[in-house]
Design an enzyme around this catalytic site. Sequence first.
Site, PDB file in Angstrom:
ATOM      1  N   SER A 137       0.866  -1.172   0.000  1.00 25.69           N
ATOM      2  CA  SER A 137       0.000   0.000   0.000  1.00 25.69           C
ATOM      3  C   SER A 137       0.902   1.221   0.000  1.00 25.69           C
ATOM      4  O   SER A 137       2.070   1.148   0.406  1.00 25.69           O
ATOM      5  CB  SER A 137      -0.879   0.002   1.254  1.00 25.69           C
ATOM      6  OG  SER A 137      -1.509   1.250   1.444  1.00 25.69           O
ATOM      7  N   TYR A 150      -2.815  -0.355  10.779  1.00 21.80           N
ATOM      8  CA  TYR A 150      -2.708  -0.770   9.379  1.00 21.80           C
ATOM      9  C   TYR A 150      -1.370  -0.355   8.767  1.00 21.80           C
ATOM     10  O   TYR A 150      -0.692  -1.166   8.122  1.00 21.80           O
ATOM     11  CB  TYR A 150      -3.860  -0.152   8.581  1.00 21.80           C
ATOM     12  CG  TYR A 150      -3.840  -0.479   7.107  1.00 21.80           C
ATOM     13  CD1 TYR A 150      -4.137  -1.761   6.660  1.00 21.80           C
ATOM     14  CD2 TYR A 150      -3.540   0.494   6.162  1.00 21.80           C
ATOM     15  CE1 TYR A 150      -4.125  -2.066   5.310  1.00 21.80           C
ATOM     16  CE2 TYR A 150      -3.526   0.200   4.806  1.00 21.80           C
ATOM     17  CZ  TYR A 150      -3.816  -1.071   4.385  1.00 21.80           C
ATOM     18  OH  TYR A 150      -3.789  -1.372   3.046  1.00 21.80           O
TER      19      TYR A 150
END
Length: 233
Positions: A137, A150
């Site tokens: 990501s 996260y």
Amino acid sequence: MDLLNKRILITGGSSGIGKQTAKFLIAKGAKVLITGRAEEKLLKVAEEIGAIPMLFDIAQHNTIQDKTIACVKALDGGVDVLINNAGIGEFAELEDVSLSSFQRVFDVNVFGLSELTKCILPYFQEQGYGNIINIGSTAASKGFAFGSVYVASKFALRGLTQCWQAELRKYNIRVTLINPSEVVTAFGTENREEKPEEARKLTATEIAHTIVSSLELDDRGFIPEVTVWATNP
């Protein structure tokens, strides 16, 4: 790499990036196995796109070795590509972050992913080549508010990827990190239903294209890391 008849394992393949990548790879002639946690959805998607389904939750660490053996058996006894796509996220202000939240997210995004890769590694080493695609990501390189859990998991995955690149090149194993920015998928939804597309946000198609292009690069070279951003978000 010529994708024709290649044996490919995709975790989290019943929706979003995993599903679209599977569709592209199957269209190229690859034999693709997709994993998922929701059996009804997994079976439906597998039938729809022509993939092999395997009910598999990588957060259940005690099942990973047996499930890996089952996956490889379903792929005719071998595997050429592992795409570590399964991932979850939890988001909260720092004052509300719990250790259990870290545990849940790292169990999938880091620990389960690593254990699965470790179980696949002997097959790659025996045949003298292999491909690992880790879906990271943009959060793997820059944090943001409420992202402690996260983001930490994706920073960890980026570090793991770099370590594996250093360790595995001597075995002709290519390890690539794909970093999408925001993609409109089922990620983050409670019912795991796909979100409607938005004109200025990425879709699973752009990321799947990036994955397939990385794999199709001639085997003499590999792309260590690639980031995909929306052009005008």
